[in-house]
Structures are given as C-alpha cells and as structure tokens.
Design a protein around this motif. Structure first.
Motif, PDB file in Angstrom:
ATOM      1  N   PRO A   1       0.799  -1.220  -0.006  1.00 48.10           N
ATOM      2  CA  PRO A   1       0.118   0.012  -0.005  1.00 48.10           C
ATOM      3  C   PRO A   1       0.974   1.394  -0.139  1.00 48.10           C
ATOM      4  O   PRO A   1       0.588   2.301  -0.187  1.00 48.10           O
ATOM      5  CB  PRO A   1      -1.011  -0.095   1.117  1.00 48.10           C
ATOM      6  N   ASN A   2       2.169   1.272   0.415  1.00 50.62           N
ATOM      7  CA  ASN A   2       2.906   2.302   0.469  1.00 50.62           C
ATOM      8  C   ASN A   2       3.423   2.727  -1.079  1.00 50.62           C
ATOM      9  O   ASN A   2       4.214   3.913  -1.243  1.00 50.62           O
ATOM     10  CB  ASN A   2       4.252   2.210   1.390  1.00 50.62           C
ATOM     11  N   GLU A   3       3.116   1.504  -1.937  1.00 46.21           N
ATOM     12  CA  GLU A   3       3.432   2.018  -3.299  1.00 46.21           C
ATOM     13  C   GLU A   3       2.022   3.046  -3.987  1.00 46.21           C
ATOM     14  O   GLU A   3       2.316   3.674  -5.188  1.00 46.21           O
ATOM     15  CB  GLU A   3       3.456   0.838  -4.061  1.00 46.21           C
ATOM     16  N   MET A   4       1.046   3.204  -3.324  1.00 44.74           N
ATOM     17  CA  MET A   4       0.124   4.143  -3.627  1.00 44.74           C
ATOM     18  C   MET A   4       0.579   5.708  -4.026  1.00 44.74           C
ATOM     19  O   MET A   4       1.467   6.213  -3.241  1.00 44.74           O
ATOM     20  CB  MET A   4      -1.033   4.327  -2.780  1.00 44.74           C
ATOM     21  N   THR A   5       0.160   6.335  -4.908  1.00 44.58           N
ATOM     22  CA  THR A   5       0.467   7.508  -5.517  1.00 44.58           C
ATOM     23  C   THR A   5      -0.379   8.435  -4.556  1.00 44.58           C
ATOM     24  O   THR A   5      -1.163   8.036  -3.992  1.00 44.58           O
ATOM     25  CB  THR A   5       0.468   7.775  -6.894  1.00 44.58           C
ATOM     26  N   ASP A   6       0.180   9.672  -4.615  1.00 47.19           N
ATOM     27  CA  ASP A   6      -0.713  11.045  -3.925  1.00 47.19           C
ATOM     28  C   ASP A   6      -2.136  10.767  -4.638  1.00 47.19           C
ATOM     29  O   ASP A   6      -2.985  11.018  -3.943  1.00 47.19           O
ATOM     30  CB  ASP A   6       0.030  12.179  -4.113  1.00 47.19           C
ATOM     31  N   ILE A   7      -2.184  10.698  -5.959  1.00 41.13           N
ATOM     32  CA  ILE A   7      -3.712  10.698  -6.758  1.00 41.13           C
ATOM     33  C   ILE A   7      -4.425   9.532  -6.254  1.00 41.13           C
ATOM     34  O   ILE A   7      -5.546   9.576  -5.605  1.00 41.13           O
ATOM     35  CB  ILE A   7      -3.253  10.734  -8.048  1.00 41.13           C
ATOM     36  N   ASP A   8      -3.679   8.361  -5.985  1.00 39.97           N
ATOM     37  CA  ASP A   8      -4.352   7.200  -5.492  1.00 39.97           C
ATOM     38  C   ASP A   8      -4.898   7.638  -4.022  1.00 39.97           C
ATOM     39  O   ASP A   8      -6.147   7.191  -3.624  1.00 39.97           O
ATOM     40  CB  ASP A   8      -3.564   5.864  -5.286  1.00 39.97           C
ATOM     41  N   LEU A   9      -4.075   8.097  -3.173  1.00 41.37           N
ATOM     42  CA  LEU A   9      -4.408   8.164  -1.889  1.00 41.37           C
ATOM     43  C   LEU A   9      -5.420   9.203  -1.636  1.00 41.37           C
ATOM     44  O   LEU A   9      -6.332   9.285  -0.842  1.00 41.37           O
ATOM     45  CB  LEU A   9      -3.247   8.574  -0.953  1.00 41.37           C
TER      46      LEU A   9
ATOM     47  N   SER B   1     -16.506  12.853   7.930  1.00 43.81           N
ATOM     48  CA  SER B   1     -15.229  13.153   7.671  1.00 43.81           C
ATOM     49  C   SER B   1     -14.724  11.737   7.562  1.00 43.81           C
ATOM     50  O   SER B   1     -15.168  10.724   8.137  1.00 43.81           O
ATOM     51  CB  SER B   1     -14.469  13.692   8.767  1.00 43.81           C
ATOM     52  N   ALA B   2     -13.676  11.544   6.638  1.00 42.67           N
ATOM     53  CA  ALA B   2     -12.848  10.306   6.665  1.00 42.67           C
ATOM     54  C   ALA B   2     -12.215   9.932   7.696  1.00 42.67           C
ATOM     55  O   ALA B   2     -11.260   8.589   7.967  1.00 42.67           O
ATOM     56  CB  ALA B   2     -12.048  10.276   5.402  1.00 42.67           C
ATOM     57  N   ARG B   3     -12.014  10.795   8.603  1.00 39.71           N
ATOM     58  CA  ARG B   3     -11.128  10.511   9.831  1.00 39.71           C
ATOM     59  C   ARG B   3     -11.232   9.076  10.701  1.00 39.71           C
ATOM     60  O   ARG B   3     -10.435   8.387  10.837  1.00 39.71           O
ATOM     61  CB  ARG B   3     -11.063  11.617  10.821  1.00 39.71           C
TER      62      ARG B   3
ATOM     63  N   THR C   1      -8.520   1.992  10.036  1.00 43.71           N
ATOM     64  CA  THR C   1      -7.989   1.273   8.839  1.00 43.71           C
ATOM     65  C   THR C   1      -6.555   1.163   8.999  1.00 43.71           C
ATOM     66  O   THR C   1      -5.761   0.113   8.828  1.00 43.71           O
ATOM     67  CB  THR C   1      -8.640   1.688   7.584  1.00 43.71           C
ATOM     68  N   ILE C   2      -6.007   2.561   8.947  1.00 39.53           N
ATOM     69  CA  ILE C   2      -4.577   2.543   8.956  1.00 39.53           C
ATOM     70  C   ILE C   2      -4.046   2.065  10.310  1.00 39.53           C
ATOM     71  O   ILE C   2      -4.199   2.406  11.298  1.00 39.53           O
ATOM     72  CB  ILE C   2      -4.149   4.105   8.850  1.00 39.53           C
ATOM     73  N   GLY C   3      -2.853   1.051  10.029  1.00 38.34           N
ATOM     74  CA  GLY C   3      -2.292   0.546  11.097  1.00 38.34           C
ATOM     75  C   GLY C   3      -3.023  -0.754  11.592  1.00 38.34           C
ATOM     76  O   GLY C   3      -2.433  -1.567  12.208  1.00 38.34           O
TER      77      GLY C   3
ATOM     78  N   GLU D   1       5.015   8.424   6.460  1.00 35.01           N
ATOM     79  CA  GLU D   1       4.900   9.379   5.287  1.00 35.01           C
ATOM     80  C   GLU D   1       3.371   9.455   4.721  1.00 35.01           C
ATOM     81  O   GLU D   1       2.800  10.444   4.579  1.00 35.01           O
ATOM     82  CB  GLU D   1       6.043   9.524   4.302  1.00 35.01           C
ATOM     83  N   LYS D   2       2.904   8.219   4.275  1.00 36.77           N
ATOM     84  CA  LYS D   2       1.738   8.080   3.770  1.00 36.77           C
ATOM     85  C   LYS D   2       0.612   8.227   4.790  1.00 36.77           C
ATOM     86  O   LYS D   2      -0.261   9.036   4.305  1.00 36.77           O
ATOM     87  CB  LYS D   2       1.531   6.589   3.156  1.00 36.77           C
ATOM     88  N   THR D   3       0.777   7.898   6.045  1.00 32.89           N
ATOM     89  CA  THR D   3      -0.147   8.345   7.025  1.00 32.89           C
ATOM     90  C   THR D   3      -0.236   9.705   7.015  1.00 32.89           C
ATOM     91  O   THR D   3      -1.430  10.205   7.385  1.00 32.89           O
ATOM     92  CB  THR D   3       0.045   7.430   8.329  1.00 32.89           C
ATOM     93  N   GLN D   4       0.765  10.450   7.276  1.00 29.83           N
ATOM     94  CA  GLN D   4       0.622  11.838   7.376  1.00 29.83           C
ATOM     95  C   GLN D   4       0.047  12.390   6.389  1.00 29.83           C
ATOM     96  O   GLN D   4      -0.808  13.477   6.346  1.00 29.83           O
ATOM     97  CB  GLN D   4       1.967  12.568   7.563  1.00 29.83           C
ATOM     98  N   PHE D   5       0.268  11.807   5.084  1.00 34.11           N
ATOM     99  CA  PHE D   5      -0.287  12.623   3.913  1.00 34.11           C
ATOM    100  C   PHE D   5      -1.846  12.441   3.798  1.00 34.11           C
ATOM    101  O   PHE D   5      -2.459  13.302   3.735  1.00 34.11           O
ATOM    102  CB  PHE D   5       0.174  12.015   2.519  1.00 34.11           C
TER     103      PHE D   5
END
Length: 172
Positions: free
Chosen positions: A100-108, A128-130, A136-138, A146-150
């Motif tokens: 999943p860390n291969e996801m691009t910014d657009i994917d995310l 909100s998606a929060r 989900t994350i973790g 980096e992806k999580t913060q983004f």
C-alpha cells in the motif's frame, strides 16, 4: 433491489466526484483527480461486479433496516469474488497494490474522497474520513509514517473545503 443499487451506487460516485472536484481546485494534479472522478467505481457496472454488488447492496440495506436476509445459493461466493475483483482492479484501494505504500498521491487522494463519501452516506464522523482512517491505517492497511501523514493532511484539507463549501452542513 436493482433500482436501489443503481441509485445508491450513483449517489456514492457523485459524492466522490464532488469531493475530488473540491480537491482538484487545490492541487497541481487537479486534472488527474478530475479524470479519476470520471471513472470512479466504474467496475461496479461491469460483468464481474454488477450482479454480486446488487446483492451485496441489498444485504447491507436489509442489515441497516434489521430485515432478515439470505443470499441465494452460490451468491455469497460471487459477492466475495466481486469484492476481491473490485479492490484489486481500482487503484484507490490499497489492495490493488503489492504494498500500500506504493500508492501515489492521486491514489491516496481518491481513497480519502471514497472514505469521505462513505462517511457522508452513513452519517459518521460529521462526514469526515478521519474515522475510516483511524480504523483502517495500522490495522488493515500498514501505511508508513509518510503516507499516514499525507492521508490525514488530505482529510483535514477536504474537511475544511467541505465545510467552507457548505457540504458538511447538508444531509447526504
């Protein structure tokens, strides 16, 4: 059942498109986000997914309304197969990627818009998606820091845009 599926799916896609449009105005990749909006969840209308997703949507409609439901013989397996097809055929799902860390910014960004649309539909977390991200994350999706913060930055940005646009105040 078919009409409900079509209405619900189209409403979901329109919510994702609206969210992507809000973010497209803010990002250099705006044209790519708008292109994603045009094809979001199109696979749900394809032969691998349409009929099973009609049944899956009916299952959830009955569950939400506390109505007894049972899939016809063989349909539950088809539903599981369609879900696998969906998440492995659409870049905005982490399962599409080997990592999943291969996801691009657009994917995310599209993923956040999808999660936001679900929150809006279900009346969760003020749209909100929060909450989706926190659940989900973790847990199911092992994004790096980096992806999580983004993802959380995009959620905050979209929440601000939705509120300033008046979307967050409307019933979805």
């Amino acid at each position: 059942m078919i009409t409900f599926y079509e209405r619900r799916t189209q409403a979901h896609i329109e919510r994702v498109q609206r969210n992507l449009s809000l973010l497209a105005e803010q990002w250099e990749c705006g044209a790519e986000l708008l292109a994603r909006a045009e094809v979001h969840d199109a696979s749900k209308y394809g032969p691998e997914e349409r009929v099973p997703y009609i049944w899956l949507t009916e299952f959830h409609r009955c569950r939400w309304r506390k109505i007894p439901f049972q899939y016809p013989p063989g349909m539950e397996e088809r539903v599981q197969s369609a879900i696998r097809h969906h998440v492995t055929s659409n870049r905005h799902h982490p399962e599409f990627h080997n990592d999943p860390n291969e996801m691009t910014d657009i994917d995310l960004i599209e993923m956040v818009c999808d999660w936001t649309a679900m929150s809006e539909e279900f009346g969760q977390d003020e749209g909100s998606a929060r909450g989706w991200a926190e659940r989900t994350i973790g847990h199911r999706v092992p994004f790096n820091d980096e992806k999580t913060q983004f993802v959380f930055a995009v959620i905050e940005q979209l929440d601000r845009l939705r509120t300033s646009d008046g979307v967050g105040d409307k019933e979805q």
